[in-house]
Enzyme design. Sequence first.
Site, PDB file in Angstrom:
ATOM      1  N   ASN A 177     -48.187  88.425 -54.671  1.00 27.58           N
ATOM      2  CA  ASN A 177     -47.542  87.224 -54.122  1.00 27.58           C
ATOM      3  C   ASN A 177     -47.208  87.415 -52.640  1.00 27.58           C
ATOM      4  O   ASN A 177     -47.036  88.535 -52.163  1.00 27.58           O
ATOM      5  CB  ASN A 177     -46.264  86.893 -54.897  1.00 27.58           C
ATOM      6  CG  ASN A 177     -46.581  86.440 -56.306  1.00 27.58           C
ATOM      7  OD1 ASN A 177     -46.188  87.092 -57.264  1.00 27.58           O
ATOM      8  ND2 ASN A 177     -47.319  85.365 -56.449  1.00 27.58           N
ATOM      9  N   ASN A 224     -42.269  78.272 -56.384  1.00 25.25           N
ATOM     10  CA  ASN A 224     -42.458  79.662 -55.925  1.00 25.25           C
ATOM     11  C   ASN A 224     -41.116  80.349 -55.695  1.00 25.25           C
ATOM     12  O   ASN A 224     -40.568  80.281 -54.593  1.00 25.25           O
ATOM     13  CB  ASN A 224     -43.304  79.682 -54.652  1.00 25.25           C
ATOM     14  CG  ASN A 224     -44.742  79.283 -54.911  1.00 25.25           C
ATOM     15  OD1 ASN A 224     -44.999  78.190 -55.396  1.00 25.25           O
ATOM     16  ND2 ASN A 224     -45.670  80.153 -54.615  1.00 25.25           N
ATOM     17  N   LYS A 234     -49.327  78.850 -70.462  1.00 29.89           N
ATOM     18  CA  LYS A 234     -48.137  78.027 -70.188  1.00 29.89           C
ATOM     19  C   LYS A 234     -48.307  76.634 -70.799  1.00 29.89           C
ATOM     20  O   LYS A 234     -47.377  76.086 -71.392  1.00 29.89           O
ATOM     21  CB  LYS A 234     -47.881  77.920 -68.681  1.00 29.89           C
ATOM     22  CG  LYS A 234     -47.491  79.227 -68.009  1.00 29.89           C
ATOM     23  CD  LYS A 234     -46.160  79.753 -68.501  1.00 29.89           C
ATOM     24  CE  LYS A 234     -45.715  81.014 -67.783  1.00 29.89           C
ATOM     25  NZ  LYS A 234     -44.582  81.682 -68.439  1.00 29.89           N
ATOM     26  N   TYR A 280     -37.603  89.761 -62.912  1.00 30.70           N
ATOM     27  CA  TYR A 280     -37.104  89.172 -61.657  1.00 30.70           C
ATOM     28  C   TYR A 280     -36.231  87.936 -61.923  1.00 30.70           C
ATOM     29  O   TYR A 280     -35.047  87.916 -61.572  1.00 30.70           O
ATOM     30  CB  TYR A 280     -38.311  88.832 -60.777  1.00 30.70           C
ATOM     31  CG  TYR A 280     -38.004  88.131 -59.479  1.00 30.70           C
ATOM     32  CD1 TYR A 280     -36.965  88.551 -58.655  1.00 30.70           C
ATOM     33  CD2 TYR A 280     -38.781  87.052 -59.057  1.00 30.70           C
ATOM     34  CE1 TYR A 280     -36.706  87.913 -57.450  1.00 30.70           C
ATOM     35  CE2 TYR A 280     -38.541  86.418 -57.854  1.00 30.70           C
ATOM     36  CZ  TYR A 280     -37.494  86.839 -57.054  1.00 30.70           C
ATOM     37  OH  TYR A 280     -37.243  86.211 -55.864  1.00 30.70           O
ATOM     38  N   TYR A 307     -53.684  82.619 -67.597  1.00 30.05           N
ATOM     39  CA  TYR A 307     -52.214  82.589 -67.489  1.00 30.05           C
ATOM     40  C   TYR A 307     -51.713  81.146 -67.579  1.00 30.05           C
ATOM     41  O   TYR A 307     -50.805  80.829 -68.360  1.00 30.05           O
ATOM     42  CB  TYR A 307     -51.784  83.230 -66.170  1.00 30.05           C
ATOM     43  CG  TYR A 307     -50.353  82.953 -65.778  1.00 30.05           C
ATOM     44  CD1 TYR A 307     -49.299  83.532 -66.481  1.00 30.05           C
ATOM     45  CD2 TYR A 307     -50.043  82.101 -64.704  1.00 30.05           C
ATOM     46  CE1 TYR A 307     -47.980  83.272 -66.125  1.00 30.05           C
ATOM     47  CE2 TYR A 307     -48.736  81.843 -64.339  1.00 30.05           C
ATOM     48  CZ  TYR A 307     -47.703  82.426 -65.055  1.00 30.05           C
ATOM     49  OH  TYR A 307     -46.397  82.161 -64.705  1.00 30.05           O
ATOM     50  N   PHE A 340     -38.060  84.259 -70.925  1.00 26.97           N
ATOM     51  CA  PHE A 340     -38.828  84.601 -69.721  1.00 26.97           C
ATOM     52  C   PHE A 340     -40.013  85.513 -70.033  1.00 26.97           C
ATOM     53  O   PHE A 340     -40.901  85.658 -69.196  1.00 26.97           O
ATOM     54  CB  PHE A 340     -37.938  85.392 -68.736  1.00 26.97           C
ATOM     55  CG  PHE A 340     -36.763  84.645 -68.194  1.00 26.97           C
ATOM     56  CD1 PHE A 340     -36.917  83.735 -67.157  1.00 26.97           C
ATOM     57  CD2 PHE A 340     -35.482  84.850 -68.701  1.00 26.97           C
ATOM     58  CE1 PHE A 340     -35.830  83.052 -66.633  1.00 26.97           C
ATOM     59  CE2 PHE A 340     -34.388  84.173 -68.184  1.00 26.97           C
ATOM     60  CZ  PHE A 340     -34.561  83.277 -67.159  1.00 26.97           C
ATOM     61  N   LEU A 395     -41.883  91.571 -77.911  1.00 24.53           N
ATOM     62  CA  LEU A 395     -41.829  90.346 -78.728  1.00 24.53           C
ATOM     63  C   LEU A 395     -42.917  90.325 -79.803  1.00 24.53           C
ATOM     64  O   LEU A 395     -42.841  89.559 -80.758  1.00 24.53           O
ATOM     65  CB  LEU A 395     -42.004  89.112 -77.832  1.00 24.53           C
ATOM     66  CG  LEU A 395     -40.753  88.545 -77.173  1.00 24.53           C
ATOM     67  CD1 LEU A 395     -41.127  87.319 -76.350  1.00 24.53           C
ATOM     68  CD2 LEU A 395     -39.686  88.186 -78.198  1.00 24.53           C
ATOM     69  N   SER A 408     -44.466  76.903 -65.395  1.00 27.27           N
ATOM     70  CA  SER A 408     -44.872  77.166 -64.016  1.00 27.27           C
ATOM     71  C   SER A 408     -45.564  75.952 -63.424  1.00 27.27           C
ATOM     72  O   SER A 408     -46.215  75.186 -64.137  1.00 27.27           O
ATOM     73  CB  SER A 408     -45.852  78.346 -64.033  1.00 27.27           C
ATOM     74  OG  SER A 408     -46.559  78.411 -62.831  1.00 27.27           O
ATOM     75  N   ASN A 425     -39.487  94.659 -73.000  1.00 24.75           N
ATOM     76  CA  ASN A 425     -40.222  95.899 -73.294  1.00 24.75           C
ATOM     77  C   ASN A 425     -40.492  96.721 -72.025  1.00 24.75           C
ATOM     78  O   ASN A 425     -41.221  97.711 -72.082  1.00 24.75           O
ATOM     79  CB  ASN A 425     -41.530  95.614 -74.044  1.00 24.75           C
ATOM     80  CG  ASN A 425     -42.531  94.861 -73.185  1.00 24.75           C
ATOM     81  OD1 ASN A 425     -42.260  94.524 -72.031  1.00 24.75           O
ATOM     82  ND2 ASN A 425     -43.697  94.581 -73.741  1.00 24.75           N
ATOM     83  N   ASP A 470     -56.907  78.883 -55.395  1.00 27.67           N
ATOM     84  CA  ASP A 470     -55.719  78.380 -54.686  1.00 27.67           C
ATOM     85  C   ASP A 470     -55.865  76.905 -54.344  1.00 27.67           C
ATOM     86  O   ASP A 470     -56.959  76.452 -53.977  1.00 27.67           O
ATOM     87  CB  ASP A 470     -55.519  79.156 -53.369  1.00 27.67           C
ATOM     88  CG  ASP A 470     -54.704  80.421 -53.544  1.00 27.67           C
ATOM     89  OD1 ASP A 470     -54.258  80.692 -54.676  1.00 27.67           O
ATOM     90  OD2 ASP A 470     -54.514  81.148 -52.543  1.00 27.67           O
TER      91      ASP A 470
END
Length: 338
Positions: free
Chosen positions: A198, A178, A152, A11, A148, A80, A59, A124, A32, A294
Amino acid sequence: MKILVTGGTGYVGSHTTVLLIQEGYEVVILDNLCNSKVEVLDGIEKITGVRPEFYNLDLLNYEDVNKIFDKHVIEGVVHFANLKAVGESVRMPLLYYNNNITGTINLLQIMKKNNVKNIIFSSSATVYGINNTSPLVEAMPLCATNPYGTTKIIIENILQDLYASDDAWSVVSLRYFNPIGAHESAILGENPNGAPSNLLPYIALVATEKLDHLSVFGGDYDTADGTGVRDYVHIMDLARGHIKALEYVLANRGVEAINLGTGNGTSVLEVIAAFEKASGKKVEYKICPRREGDVATSFADVAKAKKILGWEATKDINDMCMDLWKFVTKADTAENYY
Ligand code: NAD
Ligand code: UFG
């Protein structure tokens, strides 16, 4: 000048590739296709008139990735290629640590070996965790609430250590808030493999009547209308941020983390209203319990991006919803969307 874009059919990578080509860079894509489709290359070509050279590679495959550097004189890398689903990372931490961290270490080792030391990394806003108060400033302490996010933070740390060991490196970690919306031509947009988690892709599916309602996660947050507040940023603004960051990386040495957001918070109910206005469709929703992990509110302090990169967002939530709606209702997208 040749730039390697890892995750370039994804994206953010595909929209950034369009601008890179339009700015005169020669782009080589490595992906990939674990979360994107090869047809994205057709979209890039349709918009720019140029088909970037594409390597369907993982990778994790050190030898084959190294061959790209034998074949091309690469001046910089925009990285990315990570897995990005928070919930999946909780269920499959080893997959995430291996893909994101081992993949990045491979890439950095290959770059070092080939004396390519300019890199932009997709970080992020998740690195700010749950204890910092918005507006979120780059210097705040980092904390992850899921694997995740941990990947980062670890990758940002690796990049800092790399620069500390060798000041020929030039590194910018961009902390996205976002990203939503689509290219204004509606030729490219976000088309995830499988069910989206999302907010915006989900709303689009409700508006196109592929799903019957949206679950709004939490109506009792300490926000103006009780729903979660986020800093939504148009994908093309975000892509432009990468062009600015690349110019910066190529002209400087050092290591920086920089927020890319608008600096404005929008609640879930405000997003629904903007989407209804843009689409002319009703978005049915139900207020449901909060989603675990959240935060109530997350938006960026954008001063550093403005100062260092000369970048600021130009598009608002209405533009984002309109471009997304154009993309999902375009005939060929509508057929294949979701
Ligand atoms: P995406 O999944 O659309 O794109 C990532 C691409 O990387 C995919 O095309 C996937 O096939 C590829 N990829 C993943 N692992 C790979 C590997 N080992 N080898 C080769 N290719 C691999 O995701 P996106 O939304 O474009 O996100 C891009 C980057 O930005 C990611 O690093 C993500 O973590 C980060 N980010 C995204 C968001 C967001 O909301 N989209 C927010 C913050 C940060
Ligand atoms: N939301 C709903 N219903 C849904 C989906 C989301 O109410 O079906 C709400 C969430 O509770 C939140 C807001 O909509 O308040 C946005 O949620 P998203 O899942 O779209 O985005 P997040 O802010 O939770 O997370 C995103 C990326 C993460 C990234 C983070 C910070 O998915 O990968 O932004 O950059 F870490």
